[in-house]
Design a protein around this motif. Structure first.
Motif, PDB file in Angstrom:
ATOM      1  N   LEU A  49      -7.764   2.399  -5.500  1.00 56.12           N
ATOM      2  CA  LEU A  49      -7.883   3.526  -4.567  1.00 56.12           C
ATOM      3  C   LEU A  49      -8.742   3.029  -3.413  1.00 56.12           C
ATOM      4  N   TRP A  74       0.853  -1.195   0.000  1.00 56.39           N
ATOM      5  CA  TRP A  74       0.000   0.000   0.000  1.00 56.39           C
ATOM      6  C   TRP A  74       0.882   1.237   0.000  1.00 56.39           C
ATOM      7  N   THR A  98      -3.373   3.881  -1.969  1.00 51.85           N
ATOM      8  CA  THR A  98      -3.536   3.125  -3.200  1.00 51.85           C
ATOM      9  C   THR A  98      -2.584   1.926  -3.229  1.00 51.85           C
ATOM     10  N   THR A  99      -2.777   1.063  -4.207  1.00 52.64           N
ATOM     11  CA  THR A  99      -1.877  -0.068  -4.404  1.00 52.64           C
ATOM     12  C   THR A  99      -0.773   0.260  -5.400  1.00 52.64           C
ATOM     13  N   MET A 139      -8.838   5.146  -9.465  1.00 53.34           N
ATOM     14  CA  MET A 139      -7.557   5.853  -9.532  1.00 53.34           C
ATOM     15  C   MET A 139      -7.536   6.824 -10.706  1.00 53.34           C
TER      16      MET A 139
END
Length: 165
Positions: free
Chosen positions: A136, A53, A124-125, A70
């Motif tokens: 997100l 993350w 976010t990733t 996102m």
């Protein structure tokens, strides 16, 4: 069915160049629908899990909404990349304990060489600045803009808790 408002709490500490705390605010986020679906799917349905993350900042006056992805979020929020580093910093979550986790012991710190106005933060990733892919999971607009001067920083611990009542 009763609905609940899960989410992260962002604590934003504005630090002077000498490390003195100028202000502190704690703000509850919005979790976009895709983030909520991810949490439920990964927890109860065995869907794939993300293990990394990242925390980002944004500079536009934008109130995140449930339908954000996102792509839409970055287009509207305007990611701020003026802090030290070359990508969004990783969030290092500790072990879960007592129904919660937070980064109070190891918060992300954003240091600025030039004056900036920061309007909010997100989780976010995706690690890459301005990336419009990835999940997100959380976004928050600060109640007031953070006017950060040259040499100042923002320390941003985040936390998430579930309560059994």
């Amino acid at each position: 069915m009763e609905l609940y408002r899960p989410g992260f709490v962002f604590t934003v500490e504005h630090l002077a160049a000498d490390g003195q705390v100028l202000s502190v605010e704690a703000i509850h986020n919005i979790m976009p629908t895709l983030g909520l679906n991810y949490m439920l799917g990964a927890t109860f349905k065995g869907d794939s899990q993300y293990t990394a993350w990242y925390l980002g900042l944004f500079g536009n006056s934008y109130a995140p909404v449930a339908s954000d992805t996102m792509a839409s979020f970055i287009a509207n929020a305007g990611e701020n990349k003026a802090y030290t580093g070359t990508a969004r910093p990783a969030i290092v979550f500790p072990s879960v304990a007592n129904g919660s986790l937070d980064t109070l012991a190891d918060p992300n710190v954003f240091s600025f060489a030039t004056a900036q106005t920061i309007m909010g933060a997100f989780i976010t990733t995706g690690p890459t600045w301005d990336a419009t892919t990835g999940l997100l999971v959380s976004a928050v607009q600060f109640p007031s803009a953070k006017s950060v001067g040259a040499g100042e920083s923002l320390r941003v611990p985040v936390g998430f808790a579930l309560a059994s009542v």
